[in-house]
Design a protein around this motif. Structure first.
Motif, PDB file in Angstrom:
ATOM      1  N   SER A 200      -2.312   1.300   4.372  1.00  0.00           N
ATOM      2  CA  SER A 200      -3.742   1.416   4.118  1.00  0.00           C
ATOM      3  C   SER A 200      -4.010   2.568   3.155  1.00  0.00           C
ATOM      4  O   SER A 200      -3.429   3.637   3.260  1.00  0.00           O
ATOM      5  CB  SER A 200      -4.459   1.652   5.445  1.00  0.00           C
ATOM      6  OG  SER A 200      -5.831   1.729   5.224  1.00  0.00           O
ATOM      7  N   GLY A 201      -4.860   2.318   2.188  1.00  0.00           N
ATOM      8  CA  GLY A 201      -5.245   3.364   1.248  1.00  0.00           C
ATOM      9  C   GLY A 201      -4.316   3.536   0.069  1.00  0.00           C
ATOM     10  O   GLY A 201      -4.455   4.474  -0.701  1.00  0.00           O
TER      11      GLY A 201
ATOM     12  N   LYS B 243      -4.459  -1.104  -2.972  1.00  0.00           N
ATOM     13  CA  LYS B 243      -4.381  -2.547  -3.205  1.00  0.00           C
ATOM     14  C   LYS B 243      -5.734  -3.116  -3.630  1.00  0.00           C
ATOM     15  O   LYS B 243      -5.820  -3.862  -4.615  1.00  0.00           O
ATOM     16  CB  LYS B 243      -3.902  -3.260  -1.930  1.00  0.00           C
ATOM     17  CG  LYS B 243      -2.571  -2.749  -1.403  1.00  0.00           C
ATOM     18  CD  LYS B 243      -2.161  -3.450  -0.128  1.00  0.00           C
ATOM     19  CE  LYS B 243      -3.114  -3.249   1.028  1.00  0.00           C
ATOM     20  NZ  LYS B 243      -3.150  -1.876   1.550  1.00  0.00           N
ATOM     21  N   SER B 244      -6.780  -2.727  -2.895  1.00  0.00           N
ATOM     22  CA  SER B 244      -8.106  -3.230  -3.252  1.00  0.00           C
ATOM     23  C   SER B 244      -8.516  -2.736  -4.624  1.00  0.00           C
ATOM     24  O   SER B 244      -9.094  -3.483  -5.419  1.00  0.00           O
ATOM     25  CB  SER B 244      -9.134  -2.782  -2.214  1.00  0.00           C
ATOM     26  OG  SER B 244      -8.849  -3.329  -0.968  1.00  0.00           O
ATOM     27  N   THR B 245      -8.194  -1.487  -4.899  1.00  0.00           N
ATOM     28  CA  THR B 245      -8.534  -0.931  -6.205  1.00  0.00           C
ATOM     29  C   THR B 245      -7.866  -1.731  -7.312  1.00  0.00           C
ATOM     30  O   THR B 245      -8.498  -2.072  -8.320  1.00  0.00           O
ATOM     31  CB  THR B 245      -8.096   0.546  -6.268  1.00  0.00           C
ATOM     32  OG1 THR B 245      -8.666   1.234  -5.159  1.00  0.00           O
ATOM     33  CG2 THR B 245      -8.546   1.190  -7.555  1.00  0.00           C
TER      34      THR B 245
ATOM     35  N   HIS C  44      -2.103  -7.579   5.060  1.00  0.00           N
ATOM     36  CA  HIS C  44      -1.347  -6.648   5.890  1.00  0.00           C
ATOM     37  C   HIS C  44      -0.354  -7.388   6.778  1.00  0.00           C
ATOM     38  O   HIS C  44       0.376  -6.789   7.545  1.00  0.00           O
ATOM     39  CB  HIS C  44      -2.302  -5.863   6.808  1.00  0.00           C
ATOM     40  CG  HIS C  44      -2.975  -4.737   6.121  1.00  0.00           C
ATOM     41  ND1 HIS C  44      -2.315  -3.597   5.751  1.00  0.00           N
ATOM     42  CD2 HIS C  44      -4.249  -4.574   5.721  1.00  0.00           C
ATOM     43  CE1 HIS C  44      -3.166  -2.782   5.162  1.00  0.00           C
ATOM     44  NE2 HIS C  44      -4.341  -3.339   5.126  1.00  0.00           N
TER      45      HIS C  44
HETATM   46  N1  LIG Z   1     -15.133   3.979  -5.141  1.00  0.00           N
HETATM   47  C1  LIG Z   1     -14.230   4.895  -4.778  1.00  0.00           C
HETATM   48  N2  LIG Z   1     -14.437   6.197  -5.045  1.00  0.00           N
HETATM   49  C2  LIG Z   1     -13.512   7.129  -4.707  1.00  0.00           C
HETATM   50  N3  LIG Z   1     -12.372   6.863  -4.076  1.00  0.00           N
HETATM   51  C3  LIG Z   1     -12.099   5.570  -3.783  1.00  0.00           C
HETATM   52  C4  LIG Z   1     -13.007   4.534  -4.105  1.00  0.00           C
HETATM   53  N4  LIG Z   1     -12.482   3.365  -3.697  1.00  0.00           N
HETATM   54  C5  LIG Z   1     -11.292   3.661  -3.137  1.00  0.00           C
HETATM   55  N5  LIG Z   1     -11.049   4.998  -3.192  1.00  0.00           N
HETATM   56  C6  LIG Z   1      -9.843   5.685  -2.721  1.00  0.00           C
HETATM   57  O1  LIG Z   1      -8.745   5.120  -3.371  1.00  0.00           O
HETATM   58  C7  LIG Z   1      -7.654   4.963  -2.482  1.00  0.00           C
HETATM   59  C8  LIG Z   1      -7.211   3.522  -2.463  1.00  0.00           C
HETATM   60  O2  LIG Z   1      -8.230   2.725  -1.870  1.00  0.00           O
HETATM   61  P1  LIG Z   1      -8.105   1.156  -1.701  1.00  0.00           P
HETATM   62  O3  LIG Z   1      -9.342   0.682  -1.084  1.00  0.00           O
HETATM   63  O4  LIG Z   1      -7.702   0.563  -2.984  1.00  0.00           O
HETATM   64  O5  LIG Z   1      -6.890   1.048  -0.665  1.00  0.00           O
HETATM   65  P2  LIG Z   1      -6.267  -0.243   0.021  1.00  0.00           P
HETATM   66  O6  LIG Z   1      -4.831  -0.255  -0.288  1.00  0.00           O
HETATM   67  O7  LIG Z   1      -7.061  -1.440  -0.314  1.00  0.00           O
HETATM   68  O8  LIG Z   1      -6.445   0.115   1.547  1.00  0.00           O
HETATM   69  P3  LIG Z   1      -6.704  -0.874   2.776  1.00  0.00           P
HETATM   70  O9  LIG Z   1      -5.413  -1.533   3.067  1.00  0.00           O
HETATM   71  O10 LIG Z   1      -7.115   0.032   3.879  1.00  0.00           O
HETATM   72  O11 LIG Z   1      -7.784  -1.814   2.351  1.00  0.00           O
HETATM   73  C9  LIG Z   1      -8.119   5.482  -1.148  1.00  0.00           C
HETATM   74  O12 LIG Z   1      -7.631   6.797  -1.000  1.00  0.00           O
HETATM   75  C10 LIG Z   1      -9.612   5.487  -1.237  1.00  0.00           C
HETATM   76  O13 LIG Z   1     -10.141   6.547  -0.507  1.00  0.00           O
END
Ligand SMILES: Nc1ncnc2c1ncn2[C@@H]1O[C@H](COP(=O)(O)OP(=O)(O)OP(=O)(O)O)[C@@H](O)[C@H]1O
Ligand SMILES: [Mg+2]
Lengths: 291, 244
Positions: B37-38, B41-43, B186
């Motif tokens: 998590s974090g 991936k979503s980014t 996941h």
């Molecule tokens: N709009 C934003 N502004 C600042 N930081 C962000 C933003 N979106 C995401 N982050 C940060 O970027 C990092 C990656 O976030 P992301 O949502 O891409 O993770 P993820 O792999 O999708 O996690 P998860 O599996 O929990 O969904 C995290 O540390 C998050 O706090």
């Protein structure tokens, strides 16, 4: 008086259910009538106490006398004129104030620049008690319709403006993003996402705007008018006819309620999609009624 | 073809979400992104979808850089994100508003049939279960016939049974247009059932840690011995990498 009424309604309730036979079916009807129970009881009590001479007729005339006075006015056609002019002022003020609020609220809700430019000014104007505008409006616009309608429009403006602006700002960012995925233009986004999503708060704003419109029409007509329900109020006071005062108050209440009901009904037609506690609640009880 | 080239992302807040991610996804390929998590991936998915911008590096679709949402990309988010005031059918038609009415109706009917929701066209989102709503979201994404489909944990909020059903639905619908799919999950089982390749991401900022080409024959059965072997292998690797 207040202590008496509830105990009597308590006494009534079981009797009604029993009278209806096997429960269920009658309950919704009773539910709808429940709101009327207390006012009707109070009216009856008021009439009775007036007849027994408990209330001085020059301070609190009996409901029958109030009704009589209003009926007299109705017969000459005078009443209709008063009602019509007041409704006209409220409607016009509501339209103008509501339209201005819709334009500005949409702009400040949607555009950050517009918000930073306009909102501080509008917020500070909002803090002026609206009655304080009266002398200025009269000075600028004269004592006739224009100043009255402007005052009403001022009252309507702020709740509509505030609700629309915050409504737009609070639209779910995630839904806006769906709009972006499908490459909606600014105007399309407003029409297809922002507007429908904001409708519930907007309608709340319109309803409280209308309520304020009714408040302000009293103020406007109280300040000087030769016609209207507010004038009737003043006239009743000047000529020492409390039945006219009470009658106009009642008429204000009735028309305020009716116009709000109209707005609420129209609004509800647009909001059938809402998934709220109250809509589920009514749906559930409607289901229960069907069974 | 989708090419993610040396991509890094740093948010205005200073958080570094991605560092030098490079990944190529071929035509009609199904690639899963898994990772802690974090790890971004979503980014990554949002940048590929044109909803966010990289700090450096680029995303290319058929050699054209992605700067804004594009019509050939469909996105399914973690939540259904249906417009609550629109009927199911109108939600599905949301992205094809500009087409003539009969075309829209036909496409929506077909898309709803694909996700098994014929008969719910006139329902409102509040009348749907979570799984049904997510299927509507999938239909909405499919109705534009995207050549690239991005899915961000689309089934994670659903119960195990519904999830299995939707995975099969997704594979069935994939058969129609064979879109390229980038799928965040996941769930190791989910990744194994769906993907041609599995990309493991790790760390803050997130990087590509490991890559597997899943050579299991399709259709895949979760109970097959080979499937179980793959699962064990992945779980072991992921556990080891946690300790490392
Ligand atoms: N709009 C934003 N502004 C600042 N930081 C962000 C933003 N979106 C995401 N982050 C940060 O970027 C990092 C990656 O976030 P992301 O949502 O891409 O993770 P993820 O792999 O999708 O996690 P998860 O599996 O929990 O969904 C995290 O540390 C998050 O706090
Ligand atoms: Mg995520």
């Amino acid at each position: 008086m207040t202590a008496l009424a509830p105990s009597q309604s308590d006494a009534n309730a079981p009797r009604l259910v029993r009278g209806g036979g096997r429960g269920g079916r009658n309950r919704p009807a009773l539910g709808r009538g429940k709101g009327l129970l207390l006012p009707v009881l109070l009216l009856v009590l008021w009439e009775a106490l007036s007849r027994f001479g408990v209330f001085a007729p020059n301070l609190l005339p009996a409901p029958s006398k109030v009704l009589g006075a209003i009926a007299d006015l109705a017969v000459t056609g005078e009443l209709l004129e008063h009602i019509a002019i007041t409704l006209y002022r409220v409607a016009l003020g509501f339209l103008i104030g509501g339209a201005a609020a819709t334009l500005l609220g949409a702009a400040t809700g949607y555009s950050r620049t517009a918000r930073e430019l306009l909102d501080p000014l509008l917020q500070s104007l909002r803090n002026i008690p609206s009655i304080a505008w009266v002398p200025l409006f009269i000075l600028w616009l004269g004592i006739y319709e224009a100043s009255k309608v402007t005052l009403i429009a001022t009252g309507v403006f702020f709740p509509v403006y505030l609700n629309l602006m915050s409504g737009i700002q609070n639209v779910d960012r995630k839904l806006v993003e769906v709009g972006r995925v499908y490459r909606l233009s600014g105007l399309q986004l407003v029409r297809r996402v922002l507007l429908p999503a904001t409708l519930p708060t907007y309608i709340v704003g319109l309803r409280s705007g209308l309520g304020l419109g009714w408040m302000f029409v009293v103020a406007a007509e109280y300040m000087g008018a030769s016609k209207g329900l507010g004038f009737l109020l003043v006239d009743g006071q000047m000529t020492g006819r409390p039945q006219i005062i009470i009658g106009s108050i009642a008429l204000f209440a009735i028309f305020g309620k009716l116009t709000d009901l109209l707005l609420a009904t129209v609004g509800e037609r647009f909001l059938t999609w809402q998934d709220s506690f109250s809509s589920n609640h009514t749906r559930a009880s409607a289901d229960a009624a069907d069974r | 073809m989708l090419r993610i080239d040396d991509l890094s992302k740093r948010f205005d807040s200073g958080v570094k979400a991605l560092e030098t991610v490079t990944l190529t996804v071929g035509q009609s390929e199904i690639v899963s992104l898994v990772g802690t998590s974090g790890c971004g991936k979503s980014t990554l998915l949002r940048i590929v979808g044109g909803l966010d911008f990289p700090t450096s590096g680029s995303v290319l679709i058929d050699d054209e850089p992605v700067a804004a949402p594009r019509p050939e990309i469909g996105i399914v988010f973690q939540e259904p994100r249906l417009m609550p005031w629109l009927s199911v059918a109108d939600n599905v038609k949301f992205g094809i508003e500009d087409q003539p009415r009969p075309v829209k109706d036909e496409l929506a009917t077909a898309a709803l049939a694909k996700v098994g929701l014929t008969g719910f066209a006139e329902a409102l989102p509040r009348q749907l279960s979570g799984g049904m709503a997510q299927r509507v979201a999938i239909a909405r994404a499919l109705v534009t016939r995207p050549s690239i489909l991005l899915l961000d944990e689309p089934f994670s909020a659903l119960d195990a049974f519904t999830r299995l059903k939707l995975q099969d639905h997704l594979l069935q619908t994939w058969e129609f247009d064979r879109p390229t799919m980038l799928f965040v999950t996941h769930d190791i089982d989910e990744a194994l059932v769906l993907s041609d390749r599995i990309i493991v991401m790790r760390g803050h900022p997130g990087r590509i840690h490991q890559e597997y080409t899943v050579d299991l024959p399709r259709p895949r059965r979760r109970t097959d011995a080979a499937f179980q072997l793959w699962k064990e292998r992945l779980l072991t690797d992921l556990d080891l990498s946690v300790e490392a």
